[in-house]
Design a protein around this motif. Structure first.
Motif, mmCIF file in Angstrom:
data_model
loop_
_atom_site.group_PDB
_atom_site.id
_atom_site.type_symbol
_atom_site.label_atom_id
_atom_site.label_comp_id
_atom_site.label_asym_id
_atom_site.label_seq_id
_atom_site.Cartn_x
_atom_site.Cartn_y
_atom_site.Cartn_z
ATOM 1 N N ASP A 24 35.234 27.688 45.207
ATOM 2 C CA ASP A 24 35.354 28.972 44.491
ATOM 3 C C ASP A 24 34.693 28.919 43.116
ATOM 4 O O ASP A 24 34.038 29.868 42.691
ATOM 5 C CB ASP A 24 36.820 29.423 44.395
ATOM 6 C CG ASP A 24 37.742 28.413 43.736
ATOM 7 O OD1 ASP A 24 37.338 27.244 43.576
ATOM 8 O OD2 ASP A 24 38.870 28.796 43.366
ATOM 9 N N ARG B 122 36.106 34.285 39.138
ATOM 10 C CA ARG B 122 36.747 33.616 40.260
ATOM 11 C C ARG B 122 37.746 34.548 40.951
ATOM 12 O O ARG B 122 37.907 34.510 42.154
ATOM 13 C CB ARG B 122 37.445 32.339 39.780
ATOM 14 C CG ARG B 122 36.999 31.156 40.639
ATOM 15 C CD ARG B 122 37.804 29.933 40.335
ATOM 16 N NE ARG B 122 37.267 29.196 39.182
ATOM 17 C CZ ARG B 122 37.595 27.934 38.926
ATOM 18 N NH1 ARG B 122 38.411 27.287 39.719
ATOM 19 N NH2 ARG B 122 37.103 27.322 37.876
ATOM 20 N N SER B 123 38.396 35.441 40.163
ATOM 21 C CA SER B 123 39.371 36.354 40.777
ATOM 22 C C SER B 123 38.658 37.399 41.651
ATOM 23 O O SER B 123 39.152 37.752 42.718
ATOM 24 C CB SER B 123 40.241 37.011 39.708
ATOM 25 O OG SER B 123 39.430 37.601 38.732
ATOM 26 N N ILE C 287 37.829 35.659 44.914
ATOM 27 C CA ILE C 287 38.999 35.504 45.788
ATOM 28 C C ILE C 287 39.316 36.836 46.480
ATOM 29 O O ILE C 287 39.651 36.887 47.660
ATOM 30 C CB ILE C 287 40.234 35.014 44.967
ATOM 31 C CG1 ILE C 287 39.925 33.675 44.293
ATOM 32 C CG2 ILE C 287 41.479 34.916 45.833
ATOM 33 C CD1 ILE C 287 39.686 32.495 45.195
ATOM 34 N N GLU C 288 39.142 37.921 45.709
ATOM 35 C CA GLU C 288 39.363 39.276 46.238
ATOM 36 C C GLU C 288 38.417 39.547 47.413
ATOM 37 O O GLU C 288 38.827 40.035 48.464
ATOM 38 C CB GLU C 288 39.122 40.288 45.093
ATOM 39 C CG GLU C 288 39.394 41.729 45.436
ATOM 40 C CD GLU C 288 40.886 42.044 45.595
ATOM 41 O OE1 GLU C 288 41.695 41.287 45.024
ATOM 42 O OE2 GLU C 288 41.210 43.009 46.310
ATOM 43 N N GLU D 32 36.955 37.397 49.277
ATOM 44 C CA GLU D 32 37.297 36.515 50.386
ATOM 45 C C GLU D 32 38.498 37.064 51.139
ATOM 46 O O GLU D 32 38.536 37.057 52.365
ATOM 47 C CB GLU D 32 37.583 35.113 49.830
ATOM 48 C CG GLU D 32 37.475 34.010 50.859
ATOM 49 C CD GLU D 32 38.807 33.453 51.266
ATOM 50 O OE1 GLU D 32 39.779 33.719 50.540
ATOM 51 O OE2 GLU D 32 38.874 32.769 52.299
ATOM 52 N N ARG D 33 39.446 37.596 50.380
ATOM 53 C CA ARG D 33 40.645 38.169 50.987
ATOM 54 C C ARG D 33 40.293 39.377 51.857
ATOM 55 O O ARG D 33 40.909 39.646 52.861
ATOM 56 C CB ARG D 33 41.621 38.578 49.871
ATOM 57 C CG ARG D 33 43.054 38.214 50.207
ATOM 58 C CD ARG D 33 43.975 38.473 49.034
ATOM 59 N NE ARG D 33 44.170 37.287 48.215
ATOM 60 C CZ ARG D 33 44.300 37.307 46.883
ATOM 61 N NH1 ARG D 33 44.202 38.446 46.219
ATOM 62 N NH2 ARG D 33 44.494 36.192 46.231
ATOM 63 N N ASN E 5 39.568 26.446 53.368
ATOM 64 C CA ASN E 5 40.065 27.234 52.252
ATOM 65 C C ASN E 5 39.035 27.236 51.111
ATOM 66 O O ASN E 5 38.468 26.196 50.779
ATOM 67 C CB ASN E 5 41.388 26.629 51.773
ATOM 68 C CG ASN E 5 42.093 27.524 50.783
ATOM 69 O OD1 ASN E 5 41.535 27.880 49.744
ATOM 70 N ND2 ASN E 5 43.313 27.898 51.110
ATOM 71 N N LYS F 101 39.427 27.366 48.098
ATOM 72 C CA LYS F 101 39.833 26.589 46.916
ATOM 73 C C LYS F 101 39.679 25.082 47.136
ATOM 74 O O LYS F 101 39.972 24.283 46.262
ATOM 75 C CB LYS F 101 41.277 26.919 46.535
ATOM 76 C CG LYS F 101 41.375 28.332 45.974
ATOM 77 C CD LYS F 101 42.778 28.689 45.566
ATOM 78 C CE LYS F 101 42.776 30.095 44.985
ATOM 79 N NZ LYS F 101 44.122 30.594 44.727
#
Ligand code: ZN
Length: 190
Positions: free
Chosen positions: A143, A154-155, A158-159, A161-162, A173, A175
């Motif tokens: 990430d 990074r947030s 992650i969003e 990816e979600r 994963n 991370k």
């Protein structure tokens, strides 16, 4: 960044991890840097090999054991000559054996400067595909690196990816740490 691209990134560390351990001269825990030299000791056909580290304060030596009491006939000639000639690639190979180092040191520095060597290739899909190659594992997280390459936080990453916009192959994963030949596909949003 446009779509229809395949990017490959080779991750090249720019330095050898330093370690923290007790220095017998300083009489406390200090940082040791790698001298990028082997020490080879042959005693009646039994060979010991170490990678030499030096204390950053007093230049005191710590020898990182690589081979211990191995019969000279069991070491192939090419490898032996690499030890004798301080072959850089061979030293780097051992200096990135984190599990081995961690057993002998209090700490191993994983904050390594690295360079990304980028190569752009054409791709027929309308996704962006990134392939990583890394010879030396130093625990760099996927990430962190992806956010750096894509220029997003990074947030945000992650969003994405979600929301299924980022796919990893193998499907690990995001991370976790970067592995050699990891491929990341980013759907057509960039
Ligand atoms: Zn010292």
């Amino acid at each position: 960044m446009s779509v229809n691209e395949l990017l490959t990134y080779e991750i090249i560390p720019q330095e050898i991890p330093s370690v923290i351990r007790n220095c017998s001269k300083c009489k406390r825990d200090t940082a040791f840097y790698c001298s990028e030299k082997f020490r080879v000791n042959a005693n009646q056909k039994m060979v010991d090999v170490w990678v030499v580290y030096n204390c950053t304060h007093c230049e005191g030596t710590w020898n990182f054991p690589i081979l211990s009491r191995v019969h000279v006939n069991k070491i192939n000639a090419e490898t032996y000559s690499k030890f004798m000639n301080n072959d850089k690639e061979t030293i780097w190979y051992y200096a990135f054996q984190f599990n081995h180092l961690r057993k002998l040191c209090n700490e191993v520095n994983t904050t390594i400067r690295y360079e990304l060597r980028e190569e752009r290739l054409e791709s027929k899909t309308n996704h962006l595909t990134i392939r990583f190659s890394c010879k030396h594992d130093f625990g760099l997280r996927i990430d962190k690196l992806l956010a750096e390459i894509l220029g997003i936080s990074r947030s945000n990453l992650i969003e994405l990816e979600r929301n299924g916009m980022i796919r990893l192959n193998p499907n690990i994963n995001i991370k976790k740490k970067i592995m050699d030949n990891l491929q990341v596909t980013i759907c057509e949003l960039l």
